[in-house]
Structure formats: structure tokens, C-alpha cells
Design an enzyme around this catalytic site. Structure first.
Site, mmCIF file in Angstrom:
data_model
loop_
_atom_site.group_PDB
_atom_site.id
_atom_site.type_symbol
_atom_site.label_atom_id
_atom_site.label_comp_id
_atom_site.label_asym_id
_atom_site.label_seq_id
_atom_site.Cartn_x
_atom_site.Cartn_y
_atom_site.Cartn_z
ATOM 1 N N CYS A 196 0.708 -1.173 0.034
ATOM 2 C CA CYS A 196 -0.071 -0.005 -0.050
ATOM 3 C C CYS A 196 0.927 1.155 -0.030
ATOM 4 O O CYS A 196 1.440 1.401 -0.858
ATOM 5 C CB CYS A 196 -0.843 0.098 1.184
ATOM 6 S SG CYS A 196 -2.199 1.153 0.977
ATOM 7 N N HIS B 138 -3.620 -4.883 0.686
ATOM 8 C CA HIS B 138 -3.079 -5.449 2.134
ATOM 9 C C HIS B 138 -3.018 -6.984 2.080
ATOM 10 O O HIS B 138 -3.977 -7.528 2.576
ATOM 11 C CB HIS B 138 -3.794 -4.866 3.349
ATOM 12 C CG HIS B 138 -3.570 -3.382 3.482
ATOM 13 N ND1 HIS B 138 -2.678 -2.757 4.283
ATOM 14 C CD2 HIS B 138 -4.160 -2.068 2.743
ATOM 15 C CE1 HIS B 138 -2.687 -1.675 4.108
ATOM 16 N NE2 HIS B 138 -3.414 -1.118 3.201
ATOM 17 N N GLU C 190 -1.551 -8.724 4.513
ATOM 18 C CA GLU C 190 -1.700 -9.028 5.635
ATOM 19 C C GLU C 190 -2.905 -9.118 6.289
ATOM 20 O O GLU C 190 -3.250 -9.776 7.323
ATOM 21 C CB GLU C 190 -0.732 -8.109 6.714
ATOM 22 C CG GLU C 190 -1.309 -6.775 7.119
ATOM 23 C CD GLU C 190 -1.533 -5.791 5.958
ATOM 24 O OE1 GLU C 190 -2.257 -4.540 5.954
ATOM 25 O OE2 GLU C 190 -1.034 -5.988 4.781
#
Length: 244
Positions: A118, A218, A220
Site C-alpha cells: 500500500c 493489504h 496481511e
């Protein structure tokens, strides 16, 4: 030798943090913090997560102790760094910019594998000579990439055939997005290798040099899919094998 095998040495992966005020227990104080989902992602992928505060840590002796780097999400890049106008949306953090631009430069010089997430993707593009869209909804006409406060929006992303990101993540990705900026002019040396339906660049990579993938989403945020992080761990292992 670095390995992601549970019985062998594991690669050390640097994670830049925020310097922000936080409240916990009896304390209300300035902290070096990061979403724990980054820590979990690195650990699941077989790496050792190491948190890097944005205070003078971008030095060669630090990078020499790292095997890989994840440029984490967060505040907007200061538009002065790419000659853009001030943006009334979002916020910037000068300490992160100062630390992480140098950290990225040193990591590339040391040939560390880098995953840029990002803000990280945007930092890479600016560091290599590109520019950013100040507020993406003004360009695409919707807020489908922005997510709500503290949440992510699923965005359908198509990767480029033959690209590294396609080999790792597949031809189609349901990306977890939370961004109001994006790449405008692509930096020299980068190739756009994934796009959303509205044309927004969602991933970049290099065609030469050390491992570098940047994603606007993202990874994660999806605990069921660590393929991008595992690719970094594998690249770190191969780098150490060549150096041995």
C-alpha cells in the site's frame, strides 16, 4: 544459511512502524506501533519479524542484519517528494518518509528482497522517480478502494500473465484494499503487473535486480493467504545461499 524450515535458521524481516500516541493499560503515551497482522504474516511465512521505529534506524549496519524488508502501509507520502499539490484528504508523517526512503535505498543496494504494501508501493514508485494520484476518488469517480474507517474493501484485481505477482498470487486476486491514493506516473524500472477494473495499478515489480513486488492491497489482512510473504522468505533464503 537462511531457511523457512521450522528446524533451521529463519530470515529476519524488517517491518517499519508508526510513531503514534497509543493508550494501553495505565498508559497514554507515544509508541512505536504496527498492526499485529504484519507480525503474524511474517511469522506464518517462516520469517522472524523485527519492528523498526522511524527514528534514525535507516543505516547500513541495520540493513546488514536483515534478510528481507516489508514496507508497511500507513500515512500518505509527502506530495513535495514528487512535486504534487497538497492533498486535503489523508495525512503525512515526515519521520516515516525520512526513515523509509533511506531504508528502501539501502535495502536495494544490499539486494534485499522487498515486499511493498500500500503506502510501501507508493513509496517505491516515488523513490524511483514516479508520481501519485493525490485522491483516487477524484480520478475514478468512486470510493471503492477506500474501505470504511478501520476496514478493508474487497477489490477484484487481474494480474499480468507471466509476471512474478501472477506466479505467486494467481491470475485473479480478491484484494483487501484501504487506500485513497495510487500510482499516477509509473517510475522507470517498474512494470505494472496488476490492475483493478477501473484501471488503477494494483501491483508493480522490477524486470531486473533483486526481488521487489509492490501491491496496493493489504496481504496481511488475509490470514488464509501468505503466498506473497512466503515468496519474500524464499527469496531471502536464496540470497543467503548465493552469499554463502
Amino acid at each position: 544459511m537462511v531457511s523457512n524450515d521450522s528446524d533451521g535458521p529463519r530470515p529476519v524481516i524488517g517491518l517499519p512502524t508508526y510513531a503514534e500516541r497509543a493508550v494501553f493499560g495505565a498508559w497514554d503515551t507515544r509508541c512505536a506501533i504496527l498492526h499485529h497482522s504484519y507480525v503474524d504474516m511474517v511469522a506464518r511465512a517462516g520469517g522472524i519479524p523485527v519492528l523498526l521505529p522511524p527514528t534514525g534506524v535507516a543505516r547500513p549496519e541495520l540493513v546488514a542484519r536483515l534478510d528481507g524488508l516489508v514496507l508497511t502501509g500507513g500515512a500518505d507520502i509527502d506530495p513535495a517528494r514528487y512535486g504534487g499539490p497538497a492533498v486535503p484528504h489523508g495525512y503525512t508523517r515526515a519521520d516515516r518518509d525520512e526513515s523509509e526512503f533511506e531504508l528502501f535505498r539501502l535495502a536495494r543496494a544490499a539486494r534485499l528482497p522487498v515486499l511493498a504494501v500500500c503506502r510501501g508501493l507508493q513509496l517505491v514508485n516515488v523513490a524511483l522517480g514516479g508520481t501519485l494520484v493525490g485522491h483516487l476518488p477524484d480520478v475514478v469517480g468512486h470510493e471503492g478502494h477506500s474501505g470504511g474507517p478501520g476496514s478493508f474493501t474487497p477489490v477484484a484485481v487481474t494480474t499480468a500473465a507471466g509476471s512474478r505477482v501472477a506466479a505467486v498470487a494467481g491470475a485473479k486476486v480478491t484484494a483487501h484494499c484501504h487506500h485513497h491514493q495510487a500510482i499516477d506516473r509509473l517510475a522507470p524500472g517498474l512494470t505494472a503487473t496488476a490492475h483493478a477494473a477501473d484501471g488503477t495499478i494494483e501491483a508493480v515489480e522490477t524486470t531486473s535486480g533483486p526481488f521487489l513486488i509492490g501491491v496496493q492491497w493489504h496481504p496481511e489482512a488475509d490470514s488464509a493467504d501468505d503466498r506473497l510473504m512466503r515468496a519474500v522468505v524464499t527469496a531471502a533464503a536464496r540470497r543467503e545461499e548465493r552469499a554463502a
